[in-house]
Design a protein around this motif. Sequence first.
Motif, PDB file in Angstrom:
ATOM      1  N   ASP A  48      30.146  51.811  38.309  1.00 28.68           N
ATOM      2  CA  ASP A  48      29.670  50.422  38.215  1.00 28.68           C
ATOM      3  C   ASP A  48      28.758  50.113  39.421  1.00 28.68           C
ATOM      4  OD1 ASP A  48      29.252  47.757  38.013  1.00 28.68           O
ATOM      5  OD2 ASP A  48      31.364  47.197  37.724  1.00 28.68           O
ATOM      6  N   ILE A  49      27.464  50.348  39.243  1.00 37.34           N
ATOM      7  CA  ILE A  49      26.517  50.169  40.355  1.00 37.34           C
ATOM      8  C   ILE A  49      26.465  48.712  40.793  1.00 37.34           C
ATOM      9  CG2 ILE A  49      24.084  50.308  41.032  1.00 37.34           C
ATOM     10  CD1 ILE A  49      23.853  52.861  39.802  1.00 37.34           C
ATOM     11  N   GLU A  50      26.526  47.816  39.831  1.00 43.53           N
ATOM     12  CA  GLU A  50      26.462  46.383  40.177  1.00 43.53           C
ATOM     13  C   GLU A  50      27.605  46.004  41.114  1.00 43.53           C
ATOM     14  OE1 GLU A  50      24.044  44.086  39.765  1.00 43.53           O
ATOM     15  OE2 GLU A  50      23.015  45.902  39.132  1.00 43.53           O
ATOM     16  N   ALA A  51      28.803  46.539  40.826  1.00 39.05           N
ATOM     17  CA  ALA A  51      29.967  46.233  41.678  1.00 39.05           C
ATOM     18  C   ALA A  51      29.720  46.803  43.075  1.00 39.05           C
ATOM     19  CB  ALA A  51      31.236  46.812  41.067  1.00 39.05           C
ATOM     20  N   LEU A  52      29.120  48.004  43.117  1.00 43.91           N
ATOM     21  CA  LEU A  52      28.832  48.635  44.413  1.00 43.91           C
ATOM     22  C   LEU A  52      27.822  47.797  45.205  1.00 43.91           C
ATOM     23  CD1 LEU A  52      29.076  51.020  46.370  1.00 43.91           C
ATOM     24  CD2 LEU A  52      27.310  52.192  45.049  1.00 43.91           C
ATOM     25  N   VAL A  53      26.788  47.332  44.512  1.00 48.98           N
ATOM     26  CA  VAL A  53      25.754  46.517  45.154  1.00 48.98           C
ATOM     27  C   VAL A  53      26.362  45.224  45.719  1.00 48.98           C
ATOM     28  CG1 VAL A  53      23.773  45.060  44.574  1.00 48.98           C
ATOM     29  CG2 VAL A  53      23.748  47.455  43.956  1.00 48.98           C
ATOM     30  N   ARG A  54      27.258  44.619  44.924  1.00 46.64           N
ATOM     31  CA  ARG A  54      27.918  43.383  45.401  1.00 46.64           C
ATOM     32  C   ARG A  54      28.764  43.670  46.632  1.00 46.64           C
ATOM     33  NH1 ARG A  54      28.455  42.265  39.971  1.00 46.64           N
ATOM     34  NH2 ARG A  54      30.575  43.094  39.877  1.00 46.64           N
ATOM     35  N   ARG A  55      29.420  44.807  46.612  1.00 48.41           N
ATOM     36  CA  ARG A  55      30.283  45.199  47.728  1.00 48.41           C
ATOM     37  C   ARG A  55      29.437  45.396  49.006  1.00 48.41           C
ATOM     38  NH1 ARG A  55      34.930  48.705  48.440  1.00 48.41           N
ATOM     39  NH2 ARG A  55      35.339  48.442  50.675  1.00 48.41           N
ATOM     40  N   ILE A  56      28.277  46.052  48.846  1.00 52.69           N
ATOM     41  CA  ILE A  56      27.396  46.283  50.008  1.00 52.69           C
ATOM     42  C   ILE A  56      26.916  44.941  50.540  1.00 52.69           C
ATOM     43  CG2 ILE A  56      25.224  47.305  50.797  1.00 52.69           C
ATOM     44  CD1 ILE A  56      25.581  49.387  48.486  1.00 52.69           C
ATOM     45  N   ARG A  90      32.729  53.001  62.561  1.00 51.41           N
ATOM     46  CA  ARG A  90      33.786  53.131  61.544  1.00 51.41           C
ATOM     47  C   ARG A  90      33.138  53.611  60.243  1.00 51.41           C
ATOM     48  NH1 ARG A  90      36.747  49.869  57.924  1.00 51.41           N
ATOM     49  NH2 ARG A  90      35.244  48.181  58.089  1.00 51.41           N
ATOM     50  N   GLN A  91      33.842  54.502  59.552  1.00 44.67           N
ATOM     51  CA  GLN A  91      33.281  55.067  58.318  1.00 44.67           C
ATOM     52  C   GLN A  91      34.369  55.065  57.245  1.00 44.67           C
ATOM     53  OE1 GLN A  91      30.443  58.156  59.226  1.00 44.67           O
ATOM     54  NE2 GLN A  91      31.346  59.406  57.602  1.00 44.67           N
ATOM     55  N   TRP A  92      34.048  54.692  56.028  1.00 41.32           N
ATOM     56  CA  TRP A  92      35.082  54.649  54.989  1.00 41.32           C
ATOM     57  C   TRP A  92      34.480  54.942  53.610  1.00 41.32           C
ATOM     58  CZ3 TRP A  92      32.670  50.681  57.318  1.00 41.32           C
ATOM     59  CH2 TRP A  92      32.146  49.662  56.545  1.00 41.32           C
ATOM     60  N   ALA A  93      35.325  55.438  52.718  1.00 42.58           N
ATOM     61  CA  ALA A  93      34.868  55.792  51.360  1.00 42.58           C
ATOM     62  C   ALA A  93      35.012  54.592  50.437  1.00 42.58           C
ATOM     63  CB  ALA A  93      35.697  56.954  50.834  1.00 42.58           C
ATOM     64  N   VAL A  94      34.031  54.468  49.523  1.00 47.18           N
ATOM     65  CA  VAL A  94      34.089  53.383  48.541  1.00 47.18           C
ATOM     66  C   VAL A  94      33.969  53.995  47.147  1.00 47.18           C
ATOM     67  CG1 VAL A  94      32.942  51.300  47.703  1.00 47.18           C
ATOM     68  CG2 VAL A  94      32.988  51.761  50.155  1.00 47.18           C
ATOM     69  N   MET A 120      30.481  54.411  53.482  1.00 44.90           N
ATOM     70  CA  MET A 120      29.782  53.380  54.261  1.00 44.90           C
ATOM     71  C   MET A 120      30.084  53.617  55.728  1.00 44.90           C
ATOM     72  SD  MET A 120      30.095  49.749  52.394  1.00 44.90           S
ATOM     73  CE  MET A 120      29.878  49.575  50.651  1.00 44.90           C
ATOM     74  N   ARG A 121      29.068  53.327  56.566  1.00 41.80           N
ATOM     75  CA  ARG A 121      29.288  53.488  58.006  1.00 41.80           C
ATOM     76  C   ARG A 121      28.765  52.259  58.722  1.00 41.80           C
ATOM     77  NH1 ARG A 121      29.899  57.734  61.779  1.00 41.80           N
ATOM     78  NH2 ARG A 121      28.857  57.283  63.765  1.00 41.80           N
ATOM     79  N   ASP A 122      29.655  51.649  59.480  1.00 45.21           N
ATOM     80  CA  ASP A 122      29.247  50.507  60.308  1.00 45.21           C
ATOM     81  C   ASP A 122      28.664  51.078  61.596  1.00 45.21           C
ATOM     82  OD1 ASP A 122      30.381  47.309  60.959  1.00 45.21           O
ATOM     83  OD2 ASP A 122      29.529  48.561  62.536  1.00 45.21           O
ATOM     84  N   MET A 123      27.384  50.825  61.847  1.00 41.69           N
ATOM     85  CA  MET A 123      26.697  51.488  62.953  1.00 41.69           C
ATOM     86  C   MET A 123      27.190  51.002  64.310  1.00 41.69           C
ATOM     87  SD  MET A 123      24.752  53.790  61.835  1.00 41.69           S
ATOM     88  CE  MET A 123      23.291  54.174  62.794  1.00 41.69           C
ATOM     89  N   LYS A 124      27.667  49.781  64.370  1.00 42.07           N
ATOM     90  CA  LYS A 124      28.083  49.244  65.662  1.00 42.07           C
ATOM     91  C   LYS A 124      29.418  49.850  66.087  1.00 42.07           C
ATOM     92  CE  LYS A 124      27.769  44.873  68.031  1.00 42.07           C
ATOM     93  NZ  LYS A 124      27.995  43.462  67.834  1.00 42.07           N
ATOM     94  N   SER A 125      30.387  49.850  65.143  1.00 39.58           N
ATOM     95  CA  SER A 125      31.729  50.327  65.507  1.00 39.58           C
ATOM     96  C   SER A 125      31.898  51.819  65.229  1.00 39.58           C
ATOM     97  CB  SER A 125      32.774  49.539  64.717  1.00 39.58           C
ATOM     98  OG  SER A 125      32.605  49.800  63.332  1.00 39.58           O
TER      99      SER A 125
END
Length: 424
Positions: free
Chosen positions: A408-416, A399-403, A392-397
């Motif tokens: 579990d796609i549903e868990a990923l979707v909730r996280r996003i 910052r980039q990090w691995a998830v 994931m990459r926050d475009m403003k800051s």
Amino acid sequence: MPIPGIRGFKDILPEEAKRWQHIEKMARDVFRCFGFNEIRIPILEKTELFARSIGETTDIVEKEMYTFVDRSGESLTLRPEATASMLRAFIEHGLYAQDKIQKLYTIGPMFRHERPQKGRYRQFHQINAEAIGLDSPAIDAELMTMAMHILSALGVSGVELQINSLGCSHCRPQFRRDLQSFLGTRQAGLCPDCQRRAVSNPLRVLDCKVERCRAALEGMPSLSEYLCPDCKTHLHAVEEHLRLFGVPYTINPLMVRGLDYYTRTTFEITSLALGAQSAVAAGGRYDGLIKELGGPDLSGMGFAIGMERLSLLIGDLQKIGEEPILFVAAMGENASVMAARIAHRLRLAGIQAEIDYEGHSLKSQMRRAGKIGASLVLIVGDDELARNSVTMRDMKSSRQWAVDFNDDIEALVRRIGKEMGRVV
Ligand code: HAM
């Protein structure tokens, strides 16, 4: 050769359309609080409807209507305003049989063949409200307050509410006669249109913008001195209620409005920021019009806000809360399939998710994400995917990090969703 649009007919491009959606949403919210229901009516009516309501000798009917004979030989007109159509529908469907009090609003395009300039178009749009079956002067004040509230809810400041009373069928005829005699003494000073109006519809001379007509009106009889006791009481009660609702106003005794159906209260909300076409909203009371159109003897009061002018008065779009955007960038074949699934799932959950199906490089996809104003980018790569991981990459800051998502796609979707401030 490309075919251009028609003069005075404006395209509302996407950036502006966003602003319009915001305006319409705010207006609908205000209408709900004031108990107004939406009505949707056609843009074409029989020509006669407008001639009879707005008035045969008004500029709108005489010069500005888009009128044509259709294939069945009937004279039809693109509506120049909404009041007449709303009343026609109210009468035709017998809405008064259910409830003689009807508070209605409509939003849509109107058509007048005027000279196009800033804030004046041949197709323009109105937010139009009508309160039918309510005689109290409190309603006049309430509608003005509602119009002012729509503007202030949209952050518009620096507007002025001007009000006037045009009298009623008891007191206005005497004023009309005296004004006609007065204008008879000033014929030579009037523009050719007003020389004609002085005979056919003398009140219309009062809103002529031609300099020499304004000068010729010096010393004319004052309408306020002709108001009968009932009209005076009505006006004072309107003023009292405006004070009660905390709405500042000024009385403009010269304001007569361009439509003939008004009785007693009229008003305009103006802004200096609009230049020559300064009225962003206008309206008034029209007791007698519903009967005149073949309906029951019920009173009416309404107004219309001009969308184009209102849009000009609203500041930058930045001030309008925009929804966050997610961009899903994919690298590789498996990743593209996964990216499509995730974007689809997020869209169904109410998040704007953008995706690139063209197989562009990551660099180009990131450029695209920046261009459309994405706040978060989900980077899905074949190699990472094999390890059940995305980035994931926050475009403003930046910052980039691995998830890690353990299949579990549903868990990923909730996280996003959580990252975007949404519950998914
Ligand atoms: P109106 O004063 O003719 O009143 O128009 C109302 C508003 O529509 C104006 O104040 C202006 O903001 C906008 N408007 C009018 N003409 C144009 C144009 N050519 N281009 C852009 N904007 C324009 C009426 O239409 C009445 N039906 C209002 C009403 C409702 N009275 C009682 N109920």
